[in-house]
Design an enzyme around this catalytic site. Structure first.
Site, short mmCIF file in Angstrom:
data_model
loop_
_atom_site.label_atom_id
_atom_site.label_comp_id
_atom_site.label_asym_id
_atom_site.label_seq_id
_atom_site.Cartn_x
_atom_site.Cartn_y
_atom_site.Cartn_z
N ILE A 291 28.30 25.16 53.64
CA ILE A 291 29.04 23.33 53.79
C ILE A 291 29.62 23.11 53.12
O ILE A 291 30.05 23.67 52.11
CB ILE A 291 27.24 22.75 53.56
N GLY B 175 15.66 29.74 65.22
CA GLY B 175 15.11 28.59 65.60
C GLY B 175 13.10 28.59 64.76
O GLY B 175 12.38 27.88 64.35
N SER B 176 12.99 29.95 64.22
CA SER B 176 11.39 29.73 64.16
C SER B 176 11.28 29.39 62.84
O SER B 176 10.03 29.05 62.53
CB SER B 176 11.56 31.58 63.49
N HIS C 111 16.85 30.78 52.24
CA HIS C 111 17.99 32.09 52.21
C HIS C 111 16.54 33.09 51.68
O HIS C 111 15.50 32.22 51.13
CB HIS C 111 18.38 31.34 50.57
N MET D 35 24.51 28.87 59.74
CA MET D 35 25.42 30.47 59.67
C MET D 35 26.67 29.73 58.97
O MET D 35 27.88 30.44 59.70
CB MET D 35 25.80 31.70 60.16
C1 GRF Z 1 16.54 33.00 58.26
O1 GRF Z 1 15.87 34.39 57.45
C2 GRF Z 1 17.10 32.34 57.01
O2 GRF Z 1 16.16 32.85 55.70
C3 GRF Z 1 18.08 32.78 57.42
O3 GRF Z 1 18.34 32.90 58.77
C4 GRF Z 1 17.44 33.13 59.59
C5 GRF Z 1 17.25 31.80 60.44
O4 GRF Z 1 15.93 31.54 61.60
N1 GRF Z 1 19.03 31.44 56.51
P1 GRF Z 1 15.64 31.51 62.33
O5 GRF Z 1 17.00 30.86 63.35
O6 GRF Z 1 14.80 30.22 61.19
O7 GRF Z 1 14.36 31.89 63.13
#
Ligand code: GRF
Length: 207
Positions: free
Chosen positions: A100, A17-18, A116, A97
């Site tokens: 959709i 969730g960063s 992405h 992950m």
């Molecule tokens: C990110 O690297 C994003 O590009 C990919 O999944 C990761 C999610 O990271 N789709 P976070 O959960 O937001 O830290």
């Protein structure tokens, strides 16, 4: 931010969730006119839910079962209801992950965004920073795009690049890409909030 409206977004994620945190930080810094109406994860113990709870955001786990890699059927219907009930008009995929499917695309037309970790159309799919490194790319990066029926194929809103260094490992490159992700997502949402983009076919232009 004068002619910007408050964008009501639902954030969907399966991991740390960063990106959700970066969006929230931008909101709190008043750099982004947005409200996170709900945070939903298909992973019960995902850190994104803990982060959301710590920040007093409505957060819940909704299982994607019986499917492992897509959102369809009853689970898809539950996601659609939860997002609608929260009042969100835009769906922000932040490390969600699952693929959709049409039901969700039809429920939120032209209003689902994804991030992405590559300069699309290069390296769609998983661990794209690793693919870029193994391919010998000198530049890697991140793309924020609208979601369409394909995998990482929708109209591109924002891209940011990072240099690939000779001594990069998959981890070091991914970390620098993530720094750019945390700028790119708030930037894309700001454009949307300010009605600052128009989509012509698959090309997104600044309005
Ligand atoms: C990110 O690297 C994003 O590009 C990919 O999944 C990761 C999610 O990271 N789709 P976070 O959960 O937001 O830290």
């Amino acid at each position: 931010m004068t002619d910007s409206k408050t964008l009501r977004i639902a954030v969907l994620g399966s991991g740390s969730g960063s990106n959700m945190q970066a969006i929230l930080d931008a909101i709190n810094d008043r750099a982004l006119n947005c409200e996170i109406t709900c945070v939903i994860s298909d992973v019960e113990d995902a850190y994104i839910l803990e982060r959301a709870a710590k920040n007093n955001l409505p957060a819940r786990h909704i299982s994607g079962d019986p499917f492992k890699t897509k959102l369809e059927g009853d689970a898809e219907a539950k996601y659609i209801s939860a997002i609608r009930d929260s009042g969100a008009t835009v769906v922000v995929l932040a490390g969600f992950m699952r693929i959709i499917k049409q039901g969700m695309l039809d429920a939120f037309p032209n209003a689902i965004l994804n991030i992405h970790p590559s300069i699309l159309p290069a390296f769609p799919g998983v661990e794209s920073w690793k693919q870029a490194l193994e391919y010998g790319c000198k530049v890697a990066g991140v793309t924020v795009h609208f979601v369409d029926g394909g995998t990482d194929t929708g109209p591109i809103i924002v891209q940011r690049t990072v240099e690939v260094r000779d001594d990069d490992t998959p981890e070091s490159l991914h970390a620098r890409i993530q720094e750019q992700e945390h700028i790119a997502y708030p930037e894309a949402l700001s454009l949307l909030a300010a009605d600052g983009i128009k989509v012509e076919g698959r090309v997104v232009r600044r309005a």
